[in-house]
Design an enzyme around this catalytic site. Structure first.
Site, PDB file in Angstrom:
ATOM      1  N   GLY A 250      -0.039   0.097  -5.370  1.00 33.01           N
ATOM      2  CA  GLY A 250      -1.119   0.108  -4.388  1.00 33.01           C
ATOM      3  C   GLY A 250      -1.233   1.440  -3.679  1.00 33.01           C
ATOM      4  CG  ASP A 251       2.020   2.659  -1.556  1.00 39.02           C
ATOM      5  OD1 ASP A 251       1.367   1.999  -0.726  1.00 39.02           O
ATOM      6  OD2 ASP A 251       3.221   2.450  -1.811  1.00 39.02           O
TER       7      ASP A 251
END
Length: 299
Positions: A250-251
C-alpha cells in the site's frame, strides 16, 4: 519537496522458520532487517523510482540510530527527531506455515518533541507534498493528524493520508489532496462489504463528499479504483504475478502515484503507476524498483 511522516518507525526483523513450534528452539532459514514504517516505505520507494523525499518522525536509542542509517543508505534525506526516553521498536515478523508478528512499543515522545516535528513541517509551502500515514502511538495525542493538517491549512501543501477508520475520517474536513484506503478499510468506515471495483466507486465518491479531493482505493488481487477531483473514475485489474510479501504494498502504491503524477501530470498514469508499484512490492521480498514497476506497466 516531498516529506513523509512516520510516527513510530521500526527495525523490521523478518525471518522464515520451517515448521515453527512454540516452547522449543527454532532456527531461521532466512532473515532480513529493514527500516520499517509506512512513511519510510513511501520514501524508500520514491527513491527507487528516482524521486527525492525527506523522512520525518521520531527515533530513539541504538535502534533509532540504525533506522536512520539504513534510511539514509537507501538514498532518503533522514531528518528524524531523536527523543530521549526509550528506544525505537523492533518488529519481528516470523514466516512459517502461519505468519506471526511481534511488534515493539517504541519510545516516549514528549510535547517538546511534537513541537520539534511541527516546526520541521513549517518549511513546507505551496506545491510541496506531505505524506502522513500509519497509526498514532499511545504516547501521542489522538488528534495528531488533525493538528498537522490544521497547522498547514491554507498553505497550498498537498497532503496525502493513508490511515484507518477514525484517523482517516476525522481528517476529511481538512480536504486532503489524496486518501488511500483499501477496499476493506473503506468498507469498514461505511459499514459495507466492498468486493468488486463497481462496489467501491459510490463509497469513494462519498468520501469525496466528506472532503477528500482524490480517493485511491487499492484492492489487492482485484486491482484498484481512483476517483479524481474532476469527477473522472479510473479502474484497473491487478497486474499478473505471484504474491510473495504484501508488507509495504500500500505504501508503494502511494509512492508510485506521486511519482507518476510528478512525471506526467496525468491522474490516469499516476493511478496505473501506483497500482504497479504496489504489485511490484507484493511480488518480491523487497520494495518496488523502477525496472519492476515499468515491467508491470508494460503488461
Amino acid at each position: 519537496m516531498i516529506c513523509t511522516v512516520t510516527f513510530n518507525p521500526s527495525l523490521d526483523y523478518i525471518v522464515r522458520v520451517d515448521d515453527m513450534r512454540l516452547g522449543v528452539i527454532n532456527r531461521t532459514a532466512y532473515e532480513q532487517i529493514l527500516p520499517g514504517g509506512k512513511g519510510i516505505n513511501v520514501s524508500v520507494v520514491l527513491g527507487n523510482l528516482g524521486h527525492k523525499s525527506r523522512a520525518l518522525g521520531f527515533l530513539a536509542g541504538f535502534t533509532g540510530d540504525e533506522i536512520a542509517r539504513r534510511v539514509a543508505q537507501a538514498g532518503v534525506d533522514a531528518d528524524f527527531i531523536h527523543v530521549e526516553k526509550g528506544m525505537s521498536r523492533i518488529n519481528a515478523k516470523i514466516k512459517s506455515a502461519e505468519e506471526t508478528e511481534l511488534n515493539g512499543m517504541g519510545p516516549e515522545v514528549t510535547a517538546a518533541d511534537i513541537d520539534a516535528l511541527l516546526a520541521k513541517l513549517d518549511v513546507l509551502a505551496a506545491g510541496d507534498t506531505l505524506v502522513v500515514s500509519g497509526s498514532v502511538p499511545a504516547c501521542l495525542p489522538s488528534d495528531m493528524y488533525e493538528q498537522i493538517m490544521a497547522r498547514l491549512a491554507g498553505r497550498g501543501v498537498r497532503i496525502v493520508v493513508d490511515a484507518e477508520r477514525d484517523l482517516l475520517r476525522r481528517v476529511l474536513p481538512y480536504q486532503p489532496f489524496l486518501v488511500k484506503p483499501n477496499n476493506i478499510e473503506l468498507g469498514d468506515i461505511y459499514g459495507a462489504a466492498l468486493k468488486t471495483r463497481a462496489d467501491v466507486v459510490p463509497y469513494a465518491r462519498r468520501m469525496q463528499q466528506e472532503g477528500a479531493r482524490n480517493v485511491l482505493v487499492s484492492m489487492a488481487g482485484e486491482g484498484g479504483v481512483f476517483v479524481a477531483e474532476d469527477g473522472s473514475v479510473y479502474e484497473s485489474p491487478a497486474a499478473r504475478g505471484t504474491v510473495v510479501n504484501s508488507v509495504g504494498a500500500g505504501d508503494s502504491c502511494v509512492a508510485g502515484f506521486l511519482a507518476g503524477l510528478a512525471e506526467t501530470g496525468s491522474y490516469e498514469t499516476a493511478f496505473r503507476m501506483g497500482l504497479c508499484a504496489g504489485s511490484a512490492s507484493a511480488f518480491s521480498d523487497h520494495l518496488a524498483t523502477r525496472d519492476e514497476v515499468e515491467q508491470l506497466m508494460a503488461q
